[in-house]
Write a protein that holds these residues in place. Structure first.
Motif, short mmCIF file in Angstrom:
data_model
loop_
_atom_site.label_atom_id
_atom_site.label_comp_id
_atom_site.label_asym_id
_atom_site.label_seq_id
_atom_site.Cartn_x
_atom_site.Cartn_y
_atom_site.Cartn_z
N UNK A 28 8.64 11.46 3.91
CA UNK A 28 8.35 10.95 2.58
C UNK A 28 8.91 9.52 2.43
N UNK A 29 10.17 9.34 2.80
CA UNK A 29 10.86 8.06 2.58
C UNK A 29 10.32 6.92 3.45
N UNK A 30 9.81 7.24 4.62
CA UNK A 30 9.40 6.19 5.57
C UNK A 30 7.87 6.04 5.69
N UNK A 34 8.00 0.96 9.42
CA UNK A 34 7.81 0.96 10.88
C UNK A 34 8.99 1.72 11.48
N UNK A 35 8.90 3.04 11.43
CA UNK A 35 10.04 3.91 11.77
C UNK A 35 10.31 3.98 13.28
N UNK A 57 4.78 11.52 9.90
CA UNK A 57 4.23 10.16 9.83
C UNK A 57 4.39 9.51 11.21
N UNK A 58 3.66 8.41 11.49
CA UNK A 58 3.81 7.76 12.79
C UNK A 58 5.24 7.26 12.99
N UNK A 92 11.80 -3.43 12.86
CA UNK A 92 11.76 -1.96 12.78
C UNK A 92 12.68 -1.43 11.69
N UNK A 93 12.29 -0.27 11.15
CA UNK A 93 13.17 0.48 10.26
C UNK A 93 13.85 1.53 11.13
#
Ligand code: IMP
Ligand code: MG
Length: 181
Positions: A28-30, A34-35, A57-58, A92-93
């Protein structure tokens, strides 16, 4: 149960539901980020492999290996990088995936190091937290289960490189590690 384990504190089911909740929250948060999941070897391998499957998520993954303990049960305070990331993390995150936050010295060091490489953001996700033992001011943005001040093993966590393969989390009998440090 393994004969060196005094008692089981988290079963496979406890771990699965905790990891699932963390994965849902991170997804949800990301959502639009760009995780990059950075797993700290070797303790976080089981957590990492279950967590990434709970993330919908990707995302990309990378690994770092550090050494802060030697063979005892307490942090030595010096962190050595045994294996660094494969990539440049600019943009990146970054989410650091750690097995347990204890004194906090390992992650404190790693956060400083990775901040210096200019990522878009950096946060910590730990499966276990021993808040009573903290020596530096650091907290996890995502934290699974609080554990008492006892030495736990299993689900990737070791004592002297053993017990990582236990599918549950157990408290190690004191006689196994006492008088050996
Ligand atoms: P810190 O630098 O003291 O926070 O140490 C964190 C690291 O110590 C973790 O990544 C683990 O590898 C290890 N560690 C701390 N407590 C335990 C424990 O109860 N069982 C197994 N490993 C632990
Ligand atoms: Mg360890």
């Amino acid at each position: 149960m393994n004969k060196d384990i005094e008692r089981v504190i988290f079963s496979e089911e406890d771990l699965a539901s905790t990891v699932h909740k963390l994965g849902a929250q991170i997804s949800e948060d990301y959502k639009d980020r760009k995780l990059l999941l950075v797993s700290i070897l070797k303790g976080s391998i089981m957590f990492m492999s279950d967590l990434m499957r709970s993330i919908t998520i990707p995302c990309e993954i990378d690994f770092m290996a550090v050494s802060s303990y030697g063979s005892g049960t307490k942090s030595s305070g010096t962190v050595r990088i045994l294996k660094d990331l494969d990539r440049d993390i600019r943009g990146y995150d970054v989410l650091i995936v750690e097995d347990i936050l204890d004194s906090g010295m390992t992650l404190n060091y790693l956060m400083d190091l990775l901040y210096g490489r200019d990522p878009n953001s950096i946060r910590i996700c730990t499966l276990f937290d021993k808040p009573e033992r903290r020596k530096v001011d650091i907290y996890a943005n995502y934290s699974g289960l609080e554990v008492p001040d006892e030495f736990i093993v299993g689900y990737g966590l070791d004592y002297n490189e053993k017990y990582r393969n236990l599918p549950y989390i157990g408290v190690l009998k004191r006689e196994i590690y006492e008088d050996k440090e």
